[in-house]
Motif scaffolding. Sequence first.
Motif, short mmCIF file in Angstrom:
data_model
loop_
_atom_site.label_atom_id
_atom_site.label_comp_id
_atom_site.label_asym_id
_atom_site.label_seq_id
_atom_site.Cartn_x
_atom_site.Cartn_y
_atom_site.Cartn_z
N LYS A 34 0.83 -1.20 0.00
CA LYS A 34 0.00 0.00 0.00
C LYS A 34 0.87 1.26 0.00
CE LYS A 34 -4.09 1.86 2.23
NZ LYS A 34 -5.07 1.71 3.31
N ILE A 35 1.94 1.24 0.78
CA ILE A 35 2.87 2.39 0.82
C ILE A 35 3.48 2.61 -0.55
CG2 ILE A 35 5.12 3.16 1.72
CD1 ILE A 35 4.30 1.81 4.40
N SER A 36 3.89 1.54 -1.21
CA SER A 36 4.47 1.65 -2.55
C SER A 36 3.46 2.25 -3.52
CB SER A 36 4.91 0.26 -3.03
OG SER A 36 5.41 0.33 -4.32
N ASP A 37 2.21 1.81 -3.45
CA ASP A 37 1.16 2.34 -4.32
C ASP A 37 0.94 3.84 -4.04
OD1 ASP A 37 -1.03 2.20 -6.20
OD2 ASP A 37 -2.37 2.30 -4.46
N LEU A 38 0.93 4.21 -2.77
CA LEU A 38 0.74 5.62 -2.42
C LEU A 38 1.90 6.48 -2.92
CD1 LEU A 38 -0.62 5.15 1.22
CD2 LEU A 38 -1.91 6.02 -0.73
N LYS A 39 3.11 5.95 -2.83
CA LYS A 39 4.28 6.69 -3.34
C LYS A 39 4.19 6.88 -4.85
CE LYS A 39 7.62 5.69 0.29
NZ LYS A 39 8.91 5.03 0.65
N ASN A 40 3.68 5.88 -5.55
CA ASN A 40 3.49 6.03 -6.99
C ASN A 40 2.44 7.10 -7.30
OD1 ASN A 40 5.40 4.13 -7.81
ND2 ASN A 40 3.93 2.44 -7.71
N GLN A 41 1.39 7.14 -6.49
CA GLN A 41 0.37 8.18 -6.67
C GLN A 41 0.97 9.57 -6.45
OE1 GLN A 41 -3.38 7.54 -4.59
NE2 GLN A 41 -3.11 5.32 -4.77
N VAL A 45 1.20 12.78 -9.12
CA VAL A 45 0.75 14.15 -8.83
C VAL A 45 1.90 15.13 -9.10
CG1 VAL A 45 -0.12 15.73 -7.05
CG2 VAL A 45 -0.98 13.38 -7.16
N TYR A 46 3.13 14.73 -8.74
CA TYR A 46 4.28 15.57 -9.05
C TYR A 46 4.39 15.79 -10.56
CZ TYR A 46 6.41 15.43 -4.35
OH TYR A 46 6.68 15.59 -3.03
N GLU A 72 -3.50 19.86 -6.18
CA GLU A 72 -2.45 18.85 -6.27
C GLU A 72 -1.60 18.81 -5.00
OE1 GLU A 72 -3.12 21.04 -8.70
OE2 GLU A 72 -3.61 19.83 -10.46
N CYS A 73 -1.27 19.99 -4.48
CA CYS A 73 -0.47 20.05 -3.25
C CYS A 73 -1.24 19.44 -2.08
CB CYS A 73 -0.07 21.49 -2.94
SG CYS A 73 1.11 22.17 -4.14
N THR A 74 -2.53 19.69 -2.02
CA THR A 74 -3.36 19.11 -0.96
C THR A 74 -3.40 17.59 -1.10
OG1 THR A 74 -4.70 21.11 -0.88
CG2 THR A 74 -5.65 19.13 0.08
N LYS A 75 -3.51 17.12 -2.33
CA LYS A 75 -3.54 15.68 -2.57
C LYS A 75 -2.23 15.03 -2.11
CE LYS A 75 -4.78 12.35 -6.14
NZ LYS A 75 -5.18 12.16 -7.54
N ILE A 76 -1.12 15.69 -2.38
CA ILE A 76 0.19 15.18 -1.93
C ILE A 76 0.24 15.14 -0.41
CG2 ILE A 76 2.66 15.68 -1.81
CD1 ILE A 76 2.48 16.66 -4.71
N ASP A 77 -0.27 16.18 0.24
CA ASP A 77 -0.29 16.20 1.71
C ASP A 77 -1.09 15.02 2.26
OD1 ASP A 77 1.24 18.50 1.73
OD2 ASP A 77 -0.48 19.85 2.00
N VAL A 78 -2.24 14.76 1.68
CA VAL A 78 -3.10 13.66 2.13
C VAL A 78 -2.40 12.31 1.92
CG1 VAL A 78 -5.26 12.45 1.67
CG2 VAL A 78 -5.25 14.93 1.83
N LEU A 79 -1.81 12.14 0.74
CA LEU A 79 -1.12 10.88 0.44
C LEU A 79 0.07 10.67 1.38
CD1 LEU A 79 -1.22 11.00 -3.46
CD2 LEU A 79 -2.46 9.40 -1.99
N ASN A 80 0.84 11.74 1.64
CA ASN A 80 1.98 11.62 2.55
C ASN A 80 1.54 11.29 3.97
OD1 ASN A 80 4.09 11.97 0.74
ND2 ASN A 80 4.04 14.20 0.90
#
Length: 171
Positions: A34-41, A45-46, A72-80
């Motif tokens: 799951k972490i790997s998938d989130l990092k790909n997401q 976004v980047y 996009e920045c908010t999405k990155i914050d949520v994913l992180n």
Amino acid sequence: MEFFDKLGKKASEAYKVTADKTGKLAKEAKLRVKISDLKNQVKEVYEEIGKKVYEKYTKEEGIDIKTELEPECTKIDVLNAEIENNLDECLELKDKKMCTKCSAQIDKNVKFCPECGEKQEEEQVKEVEILENKDCNCDKECSCNDNKCKCENEDSNIEKTVEVESNPDLD
């Protein structure tokens, strides 16, 4: 016969320990995937951000980061944040924690990081205070906590319910 009983108990204990460790390893593996998938997401976004910035650059337009890139920045914050939660769960499964200074994985109970020597915060154990309702007059163990014993009134509430259901015209 006693030998076989002891052998059975030992085998049962070994099975329980093995099953517990296997369960933890499987859960950790799922979290890592799951972490790997989130990092790909996050990478995707980047890339979206990069495309938007480059398009503005080629058109010689300015870019307002606050308005144009905020989603996009908010999405990155949520994913992180989700990645961090999953990493914390992985550490919890291993009975470890992160060093507050160097982020090394260390045992939960160490007072100083073996990598950098930083003093670690001790985990606070929260005490739970059990409140008893002194107004409860029943002999049952109950959770009456609104200054009225619910146990005492159970029968009368049931009687009222039955009366209302059997006599729908009652108001």
